[in-house]
Write a protein that holds these residues in place. Sequence first.
Motif, PDB file in Angstrom:
ATOM      1  N   ARG A   1     -13.416  -3.456  -6.406  1.00  0.00           N
ATOM      2  CA  ARG A   1     -12.168  -2.724  -6.593  1.00  0.00           C
ATOM      3  C   ARG A   1     -11.072  -3.626  -7.116  1.00  0.00           C
ATOM      4  O   ARG A   1     -10.238  -3.205  -7.927  1.00  0.00           O
ATOM      5  CB  ARG A   1     -11.718  -2.061  -5.290  1.00  0.00           C
ATOM      6  N   GLY A   2     -11.055  -4.888  -6.670  1.00  0.00           N
ATOM      7  CA  GLY A   2     -10.072  -5.833  -7.187  1.00  0.00           C
ATOM      8  C   GLY A   2     -10.232  -6.035  -8.683  1.00  0.00           C
ATOM      9  O   GLY A   2      -9.251  -6.106  -9.422  1.00  0.00           O
TER      10      GLY A   2
ATOM     11  N   THR B   1       0.828  -1.207   0.000  1.00  0.00           N
ATOM     12  CA  THR B   1       0.000   0.000   0.000  1.00  0.00           C
ATOM     13  C   THR B   1       0.863   1.258   0.000  1.00  0.00           C
ATOM     14  O   THR B   1       0.552   2.233  -0.684  1.00  0.00           O
ATOM     15  CB  THR B   1      -0.944   0.004   1.213  1.00  0.00           C
ATOM     16  N   ALA B   2       1.955   1.223   0.750  1.00  0.00           N
ATOM     17  CA  ALA B   2       2.859   2.374   0.782  1.00  0.00           C
ATOM     18  C   ALA B   2       3.511   2.603  -0.584  1.00  0.00           C
ATOM     19  O   ALA B   2       3.590   3.741  -1.068  1.00  0.00           O
ATOM     20  CB  ALA B   2       3.926   2.168   1.851  1.00  0.00           C
ATOM     21  N   ILE B   3       3.974   1.518  -1.214  1.00  0.00           N
ATOM     22  CA  ILE B   3       4.586   1.640  -2.539  1.00  0.00           C
ATOM     23  C   ILE B   3       3.572   2.169  -3.544  1.00  0.00           C
ATOM     24  O   ILE B   3       3.880   3.038  -4.384  1.00  0.00           O
ATOM     25  CB  ILE B   3       5.147   0.285  -3.005  1.00  0.00           C
ATOM     26  N   LEU B   4       2.334   1.658  -3.474  1.00  0.00           N
ATOM     27  CA  LEU B   4       1.288   2.147  -4.374  1.00  0.00           C
ATOM     28  C   LEU B   4       1.110   3.640  -4.239  1.00  0.00           C
ATOM     29  O   LEU B   4       1.108   4.376  -5.232  1.00  0.00           O
ATOM     30  CB  LEU B   4      -0.040   1.438  -4.086  1.00  0.00           C
ATOM     31  N   ASN B   5       0.967   4.117  -3.011  1.00  0.00           N
ATOM     32  CA  ASN B   5       0.705   5.536  -2.823  1.00  0.00           C
ATOM     33  C   ASN B   5       1.885   6.411  -3.214  1.00  0.00           C
ATOM     34  O   ASN B   5       1.702   7.509  -3.737  1.00  0.00           O
ATOM     35  CB  ASN B   5       0.281   5.788  -1.374  1.00  0.00           C
ATOM     36  N   LEU B   6       3.100   5.921  -3.017  1.00  0.00           N
ATOM     37  CA  LEU B   6       4.260   6.674  -3.489  1.00  0.00           C
ATOM     38  C   LEU B   6       4.305   6.697  -5.016  1.00  0.00           C
ATOM     39  O   LEU B   6       4.743   7.681  -5.621  1.00  0.00           O
ATOM     40  CB  LEU B   6       5.549   6.053  -2.936  1.00  0.00           C
ATOM     41  N   SER B   7       3.837   5.623  -5.643  1.00  0.00           N
ATOM     42  CA  SER B   7       3.870   5.548  -7.105  1.00  0.00           C
ATOM     43  C   SER B   7       2.863   6.492  -7.759  1.00  0.00           C
ATOM     44  O   SER B   7       2.948   6.748  -8.962  1.00  0.00           O
ATOM     45  CB  SER B   7       3.590   4.112  -7.570  1.00  0.00           C
ATOM     46  N   LEU B   8       1.919   7.009  -6.981  1.00  0.00           N
ATOM     47  CA  LEU B   8       0.947   7.947  -7.540  1.00  0.00           C
ATOM     48  C   LEU B   8       1.607   9.275  -7.910  1.00  0.00           C
ATOM     49  O   LEU B   8       1.019  10.079  -8.632  1.00  0.00           O
ATOM     50  CB  LEU B   8      -0.201   8.195  -6.544  1.00  0.00           C
ATOM     51  N   CYS B   9       2.813   9.483  -7.425  1.00  0.00           N
ATOM     52  CA  CYS B   9       3.621  10.633  -7.845  1.00  0.00           C
ATOM     53  C   CYS B   9       4.472  10.176  -9.029  1.00  0.00           C
ATOM     54  O   CYS B   9       5.306   9.267  -8.897  1.00  0.00           O
ATOM     55  CB  CYS B   9       4.508  11.101  -6.699  1.00  0.00           C
ATOM     56  N   ASP B  10       4.276  10.786 -10.184  1.00  0.00           N
ATOM     57  CA  ASP B  10       4.970  10.361 -11.400  1.00  0.00           C
ATOM     58  C   ASP B  10       6.482  10.373 -11.246  1.00  0.00           C
ATOM     59  O   ASP B  10       7.183   9.550 -11.847  1.00  0.00           O
ATOM     60  CB  ASP B  10       4.554  11.242 -12.581  1.00  0.00           C
TER      61      ASP B  10
ATOM     62  N   THR C   1      -2.708 -10.668   1.034  1.00  0.00           N
ATOM     63  CA  THR C   1      -4.095 -10.560   1.465  1.00  0.00           C
ATOM     64  C   THR C   1      -4.917  -9.990   0.314  1.00  0.00           C
ATOM     65  O   THR C   1      -4.356  -9.456  -0.659  1.00  0.00           O
ATOM     66  CB  THR C   1      -4.211  -9.620   2.668  1.00  0.00           C
ATOM     67  N   PRO C   2      -6.250 -10.061   0.377  1.00  0.00           N
ATOM     68  CA  PRO C   2      -7.064  -9.468  -0.692  1.00  0.00           C
ATOM     69  C   PRO C   2      -6.717  -8.005  -0.953  1.00  0.00           C
ATOM     70  O   PRO C   2      -6.624  -7.594  -2.112  1.00  0.00           O
ATOM     71  CB  PRO C   2      -8.493  -9.630  -0.166  1.00  0.00           C
ATOM     72  N   VAL C   3      -6.519  -7.228   0.106  1.00  0.00           N
ATOM     73  CA  VAL C   3      -6.160  -5.815  -0.068  1.00  0.00           C
ATOM     74  C   VAL C   3      -4.791  -5.691  -0.716  1.00  0.00           C
ATOM     75  O   VAL C   3      -4.577  -4.850  -1.608  1.00  0.00           O
ATOM     76  CB  VAL C   3      -6.182  -5.073   1.289  1.00  0.00           C
ATOM     77  N   ALA C   4      -3.841  -6.522  -0.284  1.00  0.00           N
ATOM     78  CA  ALA C   4      -2.493  -6.481  -0.861  1.00  0.00           C
ATOM     79  C   ALA C   4      -2.526  -6.809  -2.349  1.00  0.00           C
ATOM     80  O   ALA C   4      -1.829  -6.177  -3.152  1.00  0.00           O
ATOM     81  CB  ALA C   4      -1.571  -7.451  -0.128  1.00  0.00           C
ATOM     82  N   LYS C   5      -3.337  -7.789  -2.739  1.00  0.00           N
ATOM     83  CA  LYS C   5      -3.438  -8.155  -4.148  1.00  0.00           C
ATOM     84  C   LYS C   5      -3.995  -7.002  -4.982  1.00  0.00           C
ATOM     85  O   LYS C   5      -3.495  -6.695  -6.067  1.00  0.00           O
ATOM     86  CB  LYS C   5      -4.321  -9.394  -4.307  1.00  0.00           C
TER      87      LYS C   5
END
Length: 296
Positions: free
Chosen positions: A199-200, A124-133, A156-160
């Motif tokens: 969402r998945g 989740t942290a990597i995802l949110n950091l990746s939202l910055c181009d 987990t389902p959220v991680a996937k």
Amino acid sequence: METEIQSNYTYMGRSFSDLSINDDSSAFSDCNIDRSGEFPTASSQSRRLLLACAIDNSDELIPQLVSDLDSSSIDAIKQATMELRLLVKNKPESKIKIARAGAIKPLNSLISSTDPQLLEYGVTAILNLSLCDENKQLIAAFGAIKPLVRALKVGTPVAKENAACALLRLSQIKESKVEIVQSGAIPPLVSLLENRNLRGKKDASTALYSICSVKENKFRVVQAGIMKPLVELMADFSSNMVDKSAFVVSVLASAAKARVTLVEEGRIPILVLVEIVEFRFRYLGLQFVSLIWGKN
């Protein structure tokens, strides 16, 4: 400046509208969102963060939090990850600062963790950091793709779901598309399409749509069994996935080898394929009209 035109058209009895001329994946636009809210906020964990936001001393807090990611204490790592994510949510400009402070390498290690919660937090942290181009290239360079694909398989389902969205972000780097496919992302993404969680399905369809921009990947995706879940989603108007699944099918239908499998494995009637082609041309037509409109 991006120009939009309000237009309605029909695909398989359903009306669609609001397609952007600058983004061929506008049907998937709700996938690229910050997911900080998945972390619980206890007062003891957020006090230091709220203080940092109030007095704007996050530049001092970030290095400490990044250092805590390498702690020998799992609880300390979890708390540091939550606080970094909350900091990004309250101060979006922190995305670049956190990446530059060296957070990506230890976060990648979390994605490889055998602790399901640590893995989920890291993804989740990597995802949110990746939202910055500006961070995408750095995240890919630090080797995040393989552990993200692993998270697709064992998380987990959220991680996937969040791994799928993170891979979508990284797939926007041309060179990363090849590594994503070579790392085995296609089968677990197709499996995620069969997830009951909406969402998945959105995250998976978005990532597959991006991967399929490379011609060679279209047949690989079809071979992975994507047609059955796509056809089911296209036929289920209550799924809120008719337009998204149709976009993916329209891309797959442009490949000759894939079209054969579309009919054989997906058992899509010829009339439905005609509808898909018409759907695509209507969309492109709207883009053209919007472009002309914006120049006048």
